[in-house]
Design a protein around this motif. Sequence first.
Motif, PDB file in Angstrom:
ATOM      1  N   SER A  17      84.678  42.848  64.648  1.00 59.89           N
ATOM      2  CA  SER A  17      85.292  43.859  65.512  1.00 59.89           C
ATOM      3  C   SER A  17      84.283  44.458  66.491  1.00 59.89           C
ATOM      4  CB  SER A  17      85.912  44.970  64.669  1.00 59.89           C
ATOM      5  OG  SER A  17      86.984  44.474  63.916  1.00 59.89           O
ATOM      6  N   GLU A  18      83.075  44.758  65.986  1.00 64.28           N
ATOM      7  CA  GLU A  18      82.028  45.311  66.846  1.00 64.28           C
ATOM      8  C   GLU A  18      81.709  44.380  68.015  1.00 64.28           C
ATOM      9  OE1 GLU A  18      78.732  45.987  64.241  1.00 64.28           O
ATOM     10  OE2 GLU A  18      79.639  47.778  63.354  1.00 64.28           O
ATOM     11  N   ARG A  19      81.864  43.101  67.780  1.00 63.63           N
ATOM     12  CA  ARG A  19      81.562  42.112  68.823  1.00 63.63           C
ATOM     13  C   ARG A  19      82.772  41.783  69.689  1.00 63.63           C
ATOM     14  NH1 ARG A  19      76.646  38.570  66.715  1.00 63.63           N
ATOM     15  NH2 ARG A  19      75.611  40.238  65.585  1.00 63.63           N
ATOM     16  N   GLY A  20      83.859  42.475  69.439  1.00 68.38           N
ATOM     17  CA  GLY A  20      85.052  42.301  70.249  1.00 68.38           C
ATOM     18  C   GLY A  20      85.752  40.967  70.069  1.00 68.38           C
ATOM     19  N   LEU A  21      85.598  40.378  68.887  1.00 67.72           N
ATOM     20  CA  LEU A  21      86.215  39.081  68.607  1.00 67.72           C
ATOM     21  C   LEU A  21      87.505  39.255  67.827  1.00 67.72           C
ATOM     22  CD1 LEU A  21      82.997  37.191  67.440  1.00 67.72           C
ATOM     23  CD2 LEU A  21      84.234  36.797  69.577  1.00 67.72           C
ATOM     24  N   THR A  22      88.539  38.558  68.237  1.00 66.61           N
ATOM     25  CA  THR A  22      89.771  38.530  67.452  1.00 66.61           C
ATOM     26  C   THR A  22      89.570  37.562  66.288  1.00 66.61           C
ATOM     27  OG1 THR A  22      90.698  36.671  68.686  1.00 66.61           O
ATOM     28  CG2 THR A  22      91.196  38.905  69.515  1.00 66.61           C
ATOM     29  N   GLN A  23      90.436  37.662  65.297  1.00 64.31           N
ATOM     30  CA  GLN A  23      90.370  36.698  64.199  1.00 64.31           C
ATOM     31  C   GLN A  23      90.573  35.290  64.731  1.00 64.31           C
ATOM     32  OE1 GLN A  23      93.187  37.882  61.142  1.00 64.31           O
ATOM     33  NE2 GLN A  23      91.518  38.717  59.910  1.00 64.31           N
ATOM     34  N   GLU A  24      91.486  35.144  65.672  1.00 63.27           N
ATOM     35  CA  GLU A  24      91.779  33.822  66.229  1.00 63.27           C
ATOM     36  C   GLU A  24      90.549  33.221  66.901  1.00 63.27           C
ATOM     37  OE1 GLU A  24      93.668  36.552  66.687  1.00 63.27           O
ATOM     38  OE2 GLU A  24      95.469  35.997  65.568  1.00 63.27           O
ATOM     39  N   ARG A  25      89.902  34.009  67.748  1.00 63.86           N
ATOM     40  CA  ARG A  25      88.724  33.518  68.484  1.00 63.86           C
ATOM     41  C   ARG A  25      87.576  33.219  67.523  1.00 63.86           C
ATOM     42  NH1 ARG A  25      86.033  30.458  71.036  1.00 63.86           N
ATOM     43  NH2 ARG A  25      84.310  31.172  72.301  1.00 63.86           N
ATOM     44  N   PHE A  26      87.352  34.123  66.568  1.00 62.41           N
ATOM     45  CA  PHE A  26      86.246  33.942  65.633  1.00 62.41           C
ATOM     46  C   PHE A  26      86.474  32.714  64.760  1.00 62.41           C
ATOM     47  CE2 PHE A  26      83.589  35.821  62.004  1.00 62.41           C
ATOM     48  CZ  PHE A  26      82.404  35.393  62.564  1.00 62.41           C
ATOM     49  N   ALA A  27      87.694  32.536  64.270  1.00 61.49           N
ATOM     50  CA  ALA A  27      88.014  31.362  63.446  1.00 61.49           C
ATOM     51  C   ALA A  27      87.791  30.089  64.250  1.00 61.49           C
ATOM     52  CB  ALA A  27      89.457  31.439  62.947  1.00 61.49           C
ATOM     53  N   GLU A  28      88.173  30.118  65.517  1.00 60.03           N
ATOM     54  CA  GLU A  28      87.971  28.960  66.390  1.00 60.03           C
ATOM     55  C   GLU A  28      86.479  28.649  66.542  1.00 60.03           C
ATOM     56  OE1 GLU A  28      88.429  28.456  71.093  1.00 60.03           O
ATOM     57  OE2 GLU A  28      90.332  28.880  70.074  1.00 60.03           O
ATOM     58  N   MET A  29      85.670  29.688  66.730  1.00 56.48           N
ATOM     59  CA  MET A  29      84.213  29.514  66.850  1.00 56.48           C
ATOM     60  C   MET A  29      83.621  28.869  65.603  1.00 56.48           C
ATOM     61  SD  MET A  29      83.106  33.210  68.475  1.00 56.48           S
ATOM     62  CE  MET A  29      81.365  32.989  68.077  1.00 56.48           C
ATOM     63  N   LEU A  30      84.203  29.208  64.450  1.00 61.09           N
ATOM     64  CA  LEU A  30      83.686  28.728  63.168  1.00 61.09           C
ATOM     65  C   LEU A  30      84.285  27.393  62.744  1.00 61.09           C
ATOM     66  CD1 LEU A  30      83.855  32.124  61.261  1.00 61.09           C
ATOM     67  CD2 LEU A  30      81.778  30.989  62.071  1.00 61.09           C
ATOM     68  N   GLY A  31      85.396  27.028  63.361  1.00 62.55           N
ATOM     69  CA  GLY A  31      86.065  25.794  62.959  1.00 62.55           C
ATOM     70  C   GLY A  31      86.798  25.940  61.637  1.00 62.55           C
ATOM     71  N   ILE A  32      87.293  27.154  61.376  1.00 62.20           N
ATOM     72  CA  ILE A  32      88.071  27.403  60.164  1.00 62.20           C
ATOM     73  C   ILE A  32      89.436  27.951  60.584  1.00 62.20           C
ATOM     74  CG2 ILE A  32      86.035  27.823  58.731  1.00 62.20           C
ATOM     75  CD1 ILE A  32      86.625  30.837  58.922  1.00 62.20           C
ATOM     76  N   SER A  33      90.368  27.995  59.654  1.00 68.33           N
ATOM     77  CA  SER A  33      91.698  28.509  59.983  1.00 68.33           C
ATOM     78  C   SER A  33      91.685  30.038  60.014  1.00 68.33           C
ATOM     79  CB  SER A  33      92.726  28.013  58.973  1.00 68.33           C
ATOM     80  OG  SER A  33      92.550  28.668  57.736  1.00 68.33           O
ATOM     81  N   VAL A  34      92.596  30.589  60.797  1.00 66.99           N
ATOM     82  CA  VAL A  34      92.762  32.041  60.849  1.00 66.99           C
ATOM     83  C   VAL A  34      93.185  32.552  59.475  1.00 66.99           C
ATOM     84  CG1 VAL A  34      94.070  33.936  61.907  1.00 66.99           C
ATOM     85  CG2 VAL A  34      93.349  32.000  63.297  1.00 66.99           C
ATOM     86  N   ASP A  35      94.005  31.786  58.793  1.00 61.67           N
ATOM     87  CA  ASP A  35      94.448  32.177  57.449  1.00 61.67           C
ATOM     88  C   ASP A  35      93.266  32.325  56.499  1.00 61.67           C
ATOM     89  OD1 ASP A  35      97.128  32.254  58.169  1.00 61.67           O
ATOM     90  OD2 ASP A  35      97.504  30.203  57.506  1.00 61.67           O
TER      91      ASP A  35
END
Length: 70
Positions: A17-35
């Motif tokens: 949150s501090e970095r302004g990342l949504t769960q969707e964007r962060f999951a995409e960056m990591l290559g994992i599912s939002v779930d």
Amino acid sequence: MATLRKQFGQRLREIRSERGLTQERFAEMLGISVDFLSLVERGRNAPSFETLELLSKRLKMPVAELFTFE
């Protein structure tokens, strides 16, 4: 006292949150599912060592900082 999983999840959510990342964007960056990310952030699931290393790399912080709770 919260479990380690819950503390870790809360910490991860705060950093994201501090970095302004949504769960969707962060999951995409990591290559994992939002779930899966949601489960980790809620303390329902725990990341593997490989995922911890990836989190550290993508967030540009040492793994130990992910476990620094207040």
